[in-house]
Design an enzyme around this catalytic site. Structure first.
Site, mmCIF file in Angstrom:
data_model
loop_
_atom_site.group_PDB
_atom_site.id
_atom_site.type_symbol
_atom_site.label_atom_id
_atom_site.label_comp_id
_atom_site.label_asym_id
_atom_site.label_seq_id
_atom_site.Cartn_x
_atom_site.Cartn_y
_atom_site.Cartn_z
ATOM 1 C CG ASN A 1 -1.752 1.131 1.467
ATOM 2 O OD1 ASN A 1 -1.704 1.529 0.492
ATOM 3 N ND2 ASN A 1 -2.455 1.680 2.638
ATOM 4 C CE LYS B 1 -0.202 3.607 4.603
ATOM 5 N NZ LYS B 1 -0.189 3.408 6.111
ATOM 6 C CG HIS C 1 -6.226 1.411 4.634
ATOM 7 N ND1 HIS C 1 -5.674 2.247 6.070
ATOM 8 C CD2 HIS C 1 -4.999 0.444 4.944
ATOM 9 C CE1 HIS C 1 -4.358 1.709 5.550
ATOM 10 N NE2 HIS C 1 -4.054 0.895 5.728
ATOM 11 C CD GLU D 1 -3.002 5.367 6.184
ATOM 12 O OE1 GLU D 1 -2.392 5.055 7.229
ATOM 13 O OE2 GLU D 1 -3.733 5.347 5.712
ATOM 14 C CD GLU E 1 -5.489 -2.323 8.596
ATOM 15 O OE1 GLU E 1 -4.746 -0.901 7.423
ATOM 16 O OE2 GLU E 1 -6.618 -1.240 8.394
ATOM 17 N N GLY F 1 1.658 2.111 11.102
ATOM 18 C CA GLY F 1 2.568 3.825 10.791
ATOM 19 C C GLY F 1 3.058 3.607 12.558
ATOM 20 C CB SER G 1 4.527 -1.964 12.288
ATOM 21 O OG SER G 1 4.285 -0.416 11.977
#
Length: 250
Positions: A8, A10, A96, A98, A169, A175, A214
Site C-alpha cells: 500500500n 498510500k 483501510h 486511515e 490491521e 505506521g 508495521s
C-alpha cells in the site's frame, strides 16, 4: 491458496517514481515462489503509469486504494470501479483504517464499497481492525465481528476466495513501528477465520487473511508462519523495491 503480498503506497510517489519502483521490483522478484501473489496498491494518479510498466509482467497485479460505490454521477473527487478497471487495475482496498479514522468512513459505507466493487469486477481486500482502546477494553472480537458483518453484508455467499480477502490491521500498529505480537496476531486472525467459516461455510477456510501493521523484512517471515496468516499488507516498507522484495521473498 497463494499467499498474497500486498503493498500500500498510500499518498506517495509521482508517476515517474512509481514506474521506476516497479521496474526495480520486477527485477528483484526473479525466483519468486509460485505460491506467492503480489499486488501494488498505488495512488489513483499513478495507476496508468503502473499499468504501462506492468504490461508484460504477470507476477505483479495492480490495485487502487479506494473506490466510490456508484458507476458515475455528481461525486466530485471520487473514482468508480469502472474507472479503476479502465486504468488497468483489478484490485481495490476498502475500509483501510486511515479512511475509517481520518475520513470518518462508517462500517455501512465501507460495506457498500465492498459489495459494489466486487459486483463491478474488482478483486477486493476488506480491512478491519481495532484501536488500542478497544483492544485494552476487551472489545477485540466485538469490533472485528461488527466490521466484518457490516462490511460483508451484501457480498454474495458464493464469492470466489480469489476475489475477496480480509486484511487485519490493528489501528495502533499502523505506521507506529509497533507490531502486534504473535499471540495478538493469532488471536485476531482466529476471530476473523471463525467468522469467515460461518459466513462463507466451506469457502471460509480458504479465504485469505492478511496481516497489516508495521510489517518489515525483518519480521515478515515470522508473521507469515503464523496460523491463519495468508499474506501481508505492507505500508512504509513497500515504498522501496529492495525492502518490499525481501518481504515478498521471505
Amino acid at each position: 491458496m497463494k499467499q498474497l503480498m500486498a503493498a500500500n503506497w498510500k499518498m506517495y510517489k509521482t508517476r515517474e517514481e512509481a514506474g521506476e519502483t516497479l521496474k526495480e521490483l520486477a527485477s528483484l522478484l526473479t525466483g519468486m515462489p509460485e505460491n506467492r501473489e503480489v499486488v501494488i496498491f498505488a495512488p489513483f494518479t499513478c495507476l496508468n503509469a503502473c499499468s504501462d510498466t506492468l504490461k508484460n509482467e504477470t507476477r505483479i497485479s495492480l490495485g487502487a486504494q479506494d473506490c466510490y460505490p456508484q458507476k458515475e454521477g455528481a461525486f466530485t473527487g471520487e473514482v468508480s470501479p469502472g474507472m479503476i478497471l479502465d486504468c488497468g487495475a483489478d484490485y481495490v482496498l476498502t475500509g483501510h483504517s486511515e479512511r475509517r479514522s481520518i475520513l470518518n468512513e462508517s462500517d455501512d459505507f465501507v460495506g457498500s464499497k465492498t459489495s459494489f466493487a466486487l459486483k463491478n469486477g474488482l478483486k477486493t481486500i476488506l480491512c478491519v481492525g481495532e484501536s488500542l482502546e478497544e483492544r485494552d477494553g476487551g472489545k477485540l472480537e466485538e469490533v472485528l465481528v461488527r466490521q466484518l458483518q457490516t462490511g460483508l453484508k451484501d457480498v454474495p455467499d458464493d464469492t470466489s476466495p480469489d476475489c475477496l480477502a480480509i486484511a487485519y490491521e490493528p489501528v495502533w500498529a499502523i505506521g507506529t513501528g509497533r507490531v502486534a505480537g504473535p499471540e495478538e496476531i493469532l488471536e485476531s486472525h482466529a476471530v476473523v477465520r471463525k467468522f469467515l467459516k460461518i459466513r462463507f461455510a466451506r469457502q471460509g477456510a480458504s479465504r485469505r487473511i492478511l496481516y497489516g501493521g508495521s510489517v518489515k523484512a525483518e519480521n515478515a517471515a515470522a508473521i507469515m508462519q503464523l496460523e491463519n496468516v495468508n499474506g501481508v499488507l505492507v505500508g512504509g516498507a513497500s515504498l522501496r523495491a529492495d525492502s518490499f522484495s525481501r518481504i515478498v521473498l521471505a
